[in-house]
Design a protein around this motif. Sequence first.
Motif, mmCIF file in Angstrom:
data_model
loop_
_atom_site.group_PDB
_atom_site.id
_atom_site.type_symbol
_atom_site.label_atom_id
_atom_site.label_comp_id
_atom_site.label_asym_id
_atom_site.label_seq_id
_atom_site.Cartn_x
_atom_site.Cartn_y
_atom_site.Cartn_z
ATOM 1 N N TRP A 171 33.265 -14.369 80.632
ATOM 2 C CA TRP A 171 31.843 -14.585 80.727
ATOM 3 C C TRP A 171 31.066 -15.333 79.987
ATOM 4 O O TRP A 171 31.086 -15.805 79.152
ATOM 5 C CB TRP A 171 31.288 -13.118 80.205
ATOM 6 C CG TRP A 171 30.046 -12.839 80.699
ATOM 7 C CD1 TRP A 171 28.775 -12.788 79.621
ATOM 8 C CD2 TRP A 171 29.388 -12.593 82.070
ATOM 9 N NE1 TRP A 171 27.712 -12.366 80.535
ATOM 10 C CE2 TRP A 171 28.031 -12.316 81.814
ATOM 11 C CE3 TRP A 171 29.925 -12.363 83.279
ATOM 12 C CZ2 TRP A 171 27.216 -11.911 83.060
ATOM 13 C CZ3 TRP A 171 29.145 -12.187 84.544
ATOM 14 C CH2 TRP A 171 27.826 -11.890 84.089
ATOM 15 N N ASN A 172 29.965 -16.054 80.878
ATOM 16 C CA ASN A 172 29.132 -16.923 80.182
ATOM 17 C C ASN A 172 27.752 -16.820 80.424
ATOM 18 O O ASN A 172 27.077 -16.863 81.370
ATOM 19 C CB ASN A 172 29.264 -18.420 81.107
ATOM 20 C CG ASN A 172 28.430 -19.620 80.967
ATOM 21 O OD1 ASN A 172 27.668 -19.274 79.509
ATOM 22 N ND2 ASN A 172 28.413 -20.695 81.410
ATOM 23 N N PRO A 173 27.206 -16.228 79.026
ATOM 24 C CA PRO A 173 25.929 -15.695 79.116
ATOM 25 C C PRO A 173 24.833 -16.749 79.374
ATOM 26 O O PRO A 173 23.475 -16.589 79.556
ATOM 27 C CB PRO A 173 25.760 -14.849 77.889
ATOM 28 C CG PRO A 173 26.804 -15.571 77.258
ATOM 29 C CD PRO A 173 27.816 -16.142 77.907
ATOM 30 N N ALA A 174 25.425 -17.995 78.992
ATOM 31 C CA ALA A 174 24.331 -19.096 78.594
ATOM 32 C C ALA A 174 23.548 -19.454 80.067
ATOM 33 O O ALA A 174 22.189 -20.155 80.106
ATOM 34 C CB ALA A 174 24.701 -20.584 78.325
ATOM 35 N N VAL A 175 23.956 -19.090 81.127
ATOM 36 C CA VAL A 175 23.279 -19.514 82.477
ATOM 37 C C VAL A 175 22.141 -18.428 82.889
ATOM 38 O O VAL A 175 21.581 -18.642 83.859
ATOM 39 C CB VAL A 175 24.399 -19.568 83.808
ATOM 40 C CG1 VAL A 175 25.245 -20.785 83.415
ATOM 41 C CG2 VAL A 175 25.020 -18.127 83.854
ATOM 42 N N PHE A 176 22.002 -17.576 82.013
ATOM 43 C CA PHE A 176 21.238 -16.530 82.400
ATOM 44 C C PHE A 176 19.789 -16.728 81.847
ATOM 45 O O PHE A 176 19.765 -17.337 80.597
ATOM 46 C CB PHE A 176 21.515 -14.885 82.383
ATOM 47 C CG PHE A 176 22.877 -14.820 83.287
ATOM 48 C CD1 PHE A 176 22.671 -14.369 84.635
ATOM 49 C CD2 PHE A 176 23.995 -14.767 82.673
ATOM 50 C CE1 PHE A 176 23.767 -13.891 85.390
ATOM 51 C CE2 PHE A 176 25.041 -14.615 83.420
ATOM 52 C CZ PHE A 176 24.976 -14.291 84.869
ATOM 53 N N GLU A 177 18.674 -16.328 82.446
ATOM 54 C CA GLU A 177 17.333 -16.816 81.997
ATOM 55 C C GLU A 177 16.987 -15.867 80.837
ATOM 56 O O GLU A 177 16.180 -16.236 79.876
ATOM 57 C CB GLU A 177 16.387 -16.668 83.135
ATOM 58 C CG GLU A 177 16.096 -18.009 84.016
ATOM 59 C CD GLU A 177 15.622 -17.796 85.338
ATOM 60 O OE1 GLU A 177 14.619 -16.973 85.487
ATOM 61 O OE2 GLU A 177 16.170 -18.493 86.193
ATOM 62 N N ASN A 178 17.228 -14.694 80.855
ATOM 63 C CA ASN A 178 16.972 -13.790 79.886
ATOM 64 C C ASN A 178 18.021 -12.512 79.650
ATOM 65 O O ASN A 178 18.734 -12.571 80.659
ATOM 66 C CB ASN A 178 15.621 -13.128 79.891
ATOM 67 C CG ASN A 178 15.535 -12.451 81.369
ATOM 68 O OD1 ASN A 178 16.276 -11.364 81.569
ATOM 69 N ND2 ASN A 178 14.591 -12.892 82.106
ATOM 70 N N PRO A 179 17.934 -11.923 78.374
ATOM 71 C CA PRO A 179 19.033 -10.799 78.175
ATOM 72 C C PRO A 179 19.099 -9.689 79.345
ATOM 73 O O PRO A 179 20.255 -9.422 79.381
ATOM 74 C CB PRO A 179 18.547 -10.149 76.797
ATOM 75 C CG PRO A 179 17.938 -11.207 76.209
ATOM 76 C CD PRO A 179 17.028 -11.995 77.180
ATOM 77 N N GLU A 186 18.407 -10.017 82.584
ATOM 78 C CA GLU A 186 19.096 -10.560 83.702
ATOM 79 C C GLU A 186 20.691 -10.728 83.494
ATOM 80 O O GLU A 186 21.310 -10.282 84.408
ATOM 81 C CB GLU A 186 18.591 -11.972 83.867
ATOM 82 C CG GLU A 186 18.846 -12.493 85.337
ATOM 83 C CD GLU A 186 18.101 -13.858 85.480
ATOM 84 O OE1 GLU A 186 17.235 -13.993 86.314
ATOM 85 O OE2 GLU A 186 18.846 -14.766 85.035
ATOM 86 N N GLU A 187 21.009 -11.117 82.209
ATOM 87 C CA GLU A 187 22.348 -11.084 81.874
ATOM 88 C C GLU A 187 23.016 -9.917 81.914
ATOM 89 O O GLU A 187 24.023 -9.675 82.270
ATOM 90 C CB GLU A 187 22.636 -11.948 80.571
ATOM 91 C CG GLU A 187 24.090 -12.338 80.290
ATOM 92 C CD GLU A 187 24.381 -11.953 78.704
ATOM 93 O OE1 GLU A 187 23.602 -11.798 77.944
ATOM 94 O OE2 GLU A 187 25.529 -11.761 78.701
ATOM 95 N N ARG A 188 22.281 -8.840 81.397
ATOM 96 C CA ARG A 188 22.905 -7.632 81.170
ATOM 97 C C ARG A 188 23.209 -7.002 82.520
ATOM 98 O O ARG A 188 24.222 -6.334 82.858
ATOM 99 C CB ARG A 188 22.103 -6.488 80.530
ATOM 100 C CG ARG A 188 22.734 -6.251 79.187
ATOM 101 C CD ARG A 188 21.857 -4.915 78.707
ATOM 102 N NE ARG A 188 20.280 -5.185 78.493
ATOM 103 C CZ ARG A 188 19.528 -5.624 77.628
ATOM 104 N NH1 ARG A 188 20.254 -6.315 76.531
ATOM 105 N NH2 ARG A 188 18.433 -5.902 77.488
ATOM 106 N N ALA A 189 22.237 -7.245 83.616
ATOM 107 C CA ALA A 189 22.373 -6.800 84.894
ATOM 108 C C ALA A 189 23.471 -7.260 85.663
ATOM 109 O O ALA A 189 24.323 -6.680 86.287
ATOM 110 C CB ALA A 189 21.044 -6.822 85.550
ATOM 111 N N ALA A 190 23.798 -8.503 85.528
ATOM 112 C CA ALA A 190 24.795 -9.400 86.076
ATOM 113 C C ALA A 190 26.118 -9.034 85.599
ATOM 114 O O ALA A 190 27.161 -8.627 86.156
ATOM 115 C CB ALA A 190 24.588 -10.781 85.877
#
Length: 374
Positions: free
Chosen positions: A68-76, A78-82
Motif C-alpha cells: 500500500w502506498n498512502p502518499a498518493v492520496f489527498e487526505n486521510p 480518501e486513503e482510508r476509503a480506498a
Amino acid sequence: MRISYSAFDTYQNCPLKYKFQQIDLIRTPKSKEAVFGTTLHSVMKFIHTPGILSPTLDQAMEHFSNSWNPAVFENPDEERAAFSQGVKIIQDYYNRNNPADFNIANLESRFQIEIGESDDKHIISGIIDRIDRTEEGWEIIDYKTTKKMPTQERVENDIQLSVYLQAFLSQYPKEIENLDKIKVSLYFLKHGVKLSATRTKEQLKKSEELFLETIKLIEEQKFEPQVSPLCDWCGYQNICPMWKHKFKETRKIDTEEINNAIDEYVNLKSAISLTKDRLGKLQEIIVNYMAQEGVERVFGESGIVGQSLRRTYKYDAKKLKEILEPLDKWEEILKVDGIALKNILGVLPLDARHEIEKAKIVDKETKSLVVKKK
Ligand code: SF4
C-alpha cells in the motif's frame, strides 16, 4: 512502429493525450487510481503464484497492506476509503474463488507480436495478467479495477482481449485451430464479475485491421483532443487546449473584458434556451384556447397571435424512383441523411458500424461555440 497496447488504448481514448505521453514524453505523476490498480494487480499475482500451498486470505491481506502506498492520496479520509475498498475486493475475491482451484500457466507475461504486411510491419507489446489451463483449453484473463463495467457485446469485440489472444497464439501457434476452447475474460474486481468471450479467426483479423488503422492515424500525426469523462483522470489538463484555460496561471491574456464576455455569453445562451421552453408552453396554452373558442386569431394588449397552417410533404420513394430513374435524375436527388444514419447505427452489427465509420469523409468544417453552464 513499436506500440504498447496501453499506448494504443490511450490513443483510442484521446489522441492528444497519446501525443503528450508518447511523443512529447511529458511525464505526469501516477494517479491514485492507477496506483490502486497496480497494487491490486500485485495482490492478484501474489494470490495465484504457483506454490505448494496457495496464499490464505490473511496472507493476501498482508501483501496488500505491505504494497500500500498512502502518499498518493489527498487526505486521510480518501486513503482510508480506498484501503477499505481494496480489503473488500480481496475478501470478495476469496469468497468467489479458491486460488487452489486454478491451474495457472502464466502470470504477468510480457509479449511482443508483429502485425501488418512485410513492407508495413509493426510491433505491439504488452503484459497479459494471467493465463490459465482449463478443462476445455485455456483462459486469458485481464483484471480491471474500473468502476464501470462494459456490456457483454463490448467484451465480445474488445480489442485488448483479441490482441492478448494473438500474443498467446504466437507462443502456442497450434491453438489457432482450437479458438472455441480459448476463453478471453475481463475480471472486474470492484464488482467481482468476470465477463468472458471467445474469438473467431475473422474477429482476430478485424482487430488487427483496427490496430493498423490506428497506427496509420498516429503516423499521419492526427492528434485531436477527445473530451470525455476520462479527462477527470488526465494529468495533462493544464496543457490541453480543452482544459488549460481553467487554470488561471496558464493564461497569456486574462482581461476583465474577455472574462465578462464569456460569462455574458453563457448567461444569454441559457436565457435563450429558457425562453424557448417557455415559448413552447405558452404556445400550447394559446392553441388549446383557440380550439376551445373556435378562432384562428386571438387579440391581446400587446398584439395579435394567429395560427397559420404549414404542410410538409413526403413522397412515395418507390413511385418517385420509377419516374426519375428513366430520366436519369434519381441519383441526383439521393442524399444520405446523416441524422437518420446516426439513428440506425446503434442497431447495426459492429462490423457494419466500423465500415460506415471508414466511409465517413469531412464535408465542410466550421467552428461554433458550445456552452456548458456550471
Ligand atoms: S484533458 Fe482530456 S482532452 Fe485533454 S489530453 Fe487529457 S484526455 Fe485528452
